[in-house]
Write a protein that holds these residues in place. Sequence first.
Motif, PDB file in Angstrom:
ATOM      1  N   ASN A  22       0.849  -1.196   0.000  1.00  0.00           N
ATOM      2  CA  ASN A  22       0.000   0.000   0.000  1.00  0.00           C
ATOM      3  C   ASN A  22       0.886   1.249   0.000  1.00  0.00           C
ATOM      4  N   ALA A  23       1.844   1.268  -0.917  1.00  0.00           N
ATOM      5  CA  ALA A  23       2.843   2.344  -0.923  1.00  0.00           C
ATOM      6  C   ALA A  23       2.201   3.705  -1.152  1.00  0.00           C
ATOM      7  N   LEU A  24       1.240   3.789  -2.071  1.00  0.00           N
ATOM      8  CA  LEU A  24       0.623   5.087  -2.361  1.00  0.00           C
ATOM      9  C   LEU A  24      -0.128   5.613  -1.147  1.00  0.00           C
ATOM     10  N   ALA A  25      -0.887   4.752  -0.479  1.00  0.00           N
ATOM     11  CA  ALA A  25      -1.612   5.168   0.720  1.00  0.00           C
ATOM     12  C   ALA A  25      -0.632   5.566   1.831  1.00  0.00           C
ATOM     13  N   ALA A  30       1.903   9.869   5.056  1.00  0.00           N
ATOM     14  CA  ALA A  30       3.119  10.596   5.426  1.00  0.00           C
ATOM     15  C   ALA A  30       2.958  12.091   5.150  1.00  0.00           C
ATOM     16  N   GLU A  31       2.297  12.432   4.071  1.00  0.00           N
ATOM     17  CA  GLU A  31       2.107  13.850   3.736  1.00  0.00           C
ATOM     18  C   GLU A  31       1.191  14.540   4.741  1.00  0.00           C
ATOM     19  N   ILE A  32       0.234  13.800   5.273  1.00  0.00           N
ATOM     20  CA  ILE A  32      -0.626  14.365   6.323  1.00  0.00           C
ATOM     21  C   ILE A  32       0.209  14.685   7.562  1.00  0.00           C
ATOM     22  N   ILE A  33       1.107  13.742   7.915  1.00  0.00           N
ATOM     23  CA  ILE A  33       1.958  13.953   9.089  1.00  0.00           C
ATOM     24  C   ILE A  33       2.890  15.132   8.863  1.00  0.00           C
ATOM     25  N   PHE A  34       3.451  15.254   7.653  1.00  0.00           N
ATOM     26  CA  PHE A  34       4.323  16.391   7.363  1.00  0.00           C
ATOM     27  C   PHE A  34       3.579  17.709   7.522  1.00  0.00           C
ATOM     28  N   ARG A  35       2.328  17.730   7.088  1.00  0.00           N
ATOM     29  CA  ARG A  35       1.554  18.978   7.209  1.00  0.00           C
ATOM     30  C   ARG A  35       1.276  19.306   8.672  1.00  0.00           C
ATOM     31  N   THR A  36       0.895  18.307   9.438  1.00  0.00           N
ATOM     32  CA  THR A  36       0.576  18.576  10.847  1.00  0.00           C
ATOM     33  C   THR A  36       1.820  18.938  11.654  1.00  0.00           C
ATOM     34  N   LYS A  37       2.983  18.456  11.214  1.00  0.00           N
ATOM     35  CA  LYS A  37       4.231  18.771  11.911  1.00  0.00           C
ATOM     36  C   LYS A  37       4.949  19.972  11.287  1.00  0.00           C
ATOM     37  N   VAL A  82      10.301   5.275  -5.157  1.00  0.00           N
ATOM     38  CA  VAL A  82       9.745   4.224  -4.294  1.00  0.00           C
ATOM     39  C   VAL A  82       8.453   3.675  -4.892  1.00  0.00           C
ATOM     40  N   LEU A  83       7.627   4.555  -5.434  1.00  0.00           N
ATOM     41  CA  LEU A  83       6.380   4.092  -6.033  1.00  0.00           C
ATOM     42  C   LEU A  83       6.639   3.246  -7.273  1.00  0.00           C
ATOM     43  N   GLN A  84       7.672   3.585  -8.034  1.00  0.00           N
ATOM     44  CA  GLN A  84       8.019   2.763  -9.198  1.00  0.00           C
ATOM     45  C   GLN A  84       8.373   1.344  -8.781  1.00  0.00           C
TER      46      GLN A  84
END
Length: 231
Positions: A22-25, A30-37, A82-84
């Motif tokens: 589930n790499a995309l999810a 991770a992007e949500i965590i980056f925004r909150t931090k 990584v997604l590739q």
Amino acid sequence: MSSEDAVAAPASVTLPAFSPANALAWFQRAEIIFRTKHVSSSPRKADYVLAALPEDIFPQLSSWLLSKGEEPLTYDETKTKVLQLFTPTPEERAEKLMQLSRLPVANQRPSAAFEEMRSLATLPDRRSLDLLRVLWLMRLPDNVREPLTEFMDKSLEELTSLADARMATCRQSRTLAPVAAPVEEDDLPAAAAKQPLKKTPSSPPELCWYHRKFGERAMHCNPPCSWSKNE
């Protein structure tokens, strides 16, 4: 360092365990965590991602990381790489969707089954999987399908025309494959001369009964007999 990045010390950002299936999810989370931090630096986000990857994944990234040298990694290029590696190809997605379509929904909620299929039908760039295009491509021979990968941005009409032309070229090349020319009657002696000589087994000399029985002591000789030729 930006003031926003200073808010979050490296130890304050903890990404979830990476899931190759589930790499995309995982990247979305991770992007949500980056925004909150309040982490906005692209190189720092790339460092956090690489630090969160399991140890057994790094051999697959080692050659790419070495090619970057001392150049700082950006988050976008790290995510793309990584997604590739860990997201299914369109062909793999199509095969999985076909398999799921034949499985009845048992203990799974129908809505969960739909989300699983929609996730497979959604490409990393959020485009929908063109299932018809992929299934059609999977039917083509390798020597026809592989050159078409350079034209995947074409419409289906253009792509099918290219496939027809490629198939015709491949069939023509098979038809025109060189074959051994027939040997004309006038050339038979020359052709025979090129063949390696075959040794014929030597036949024993034809002797009459007397010479076979008595040899040189034979008093009589009945033809045909080769004894006299050896004298």
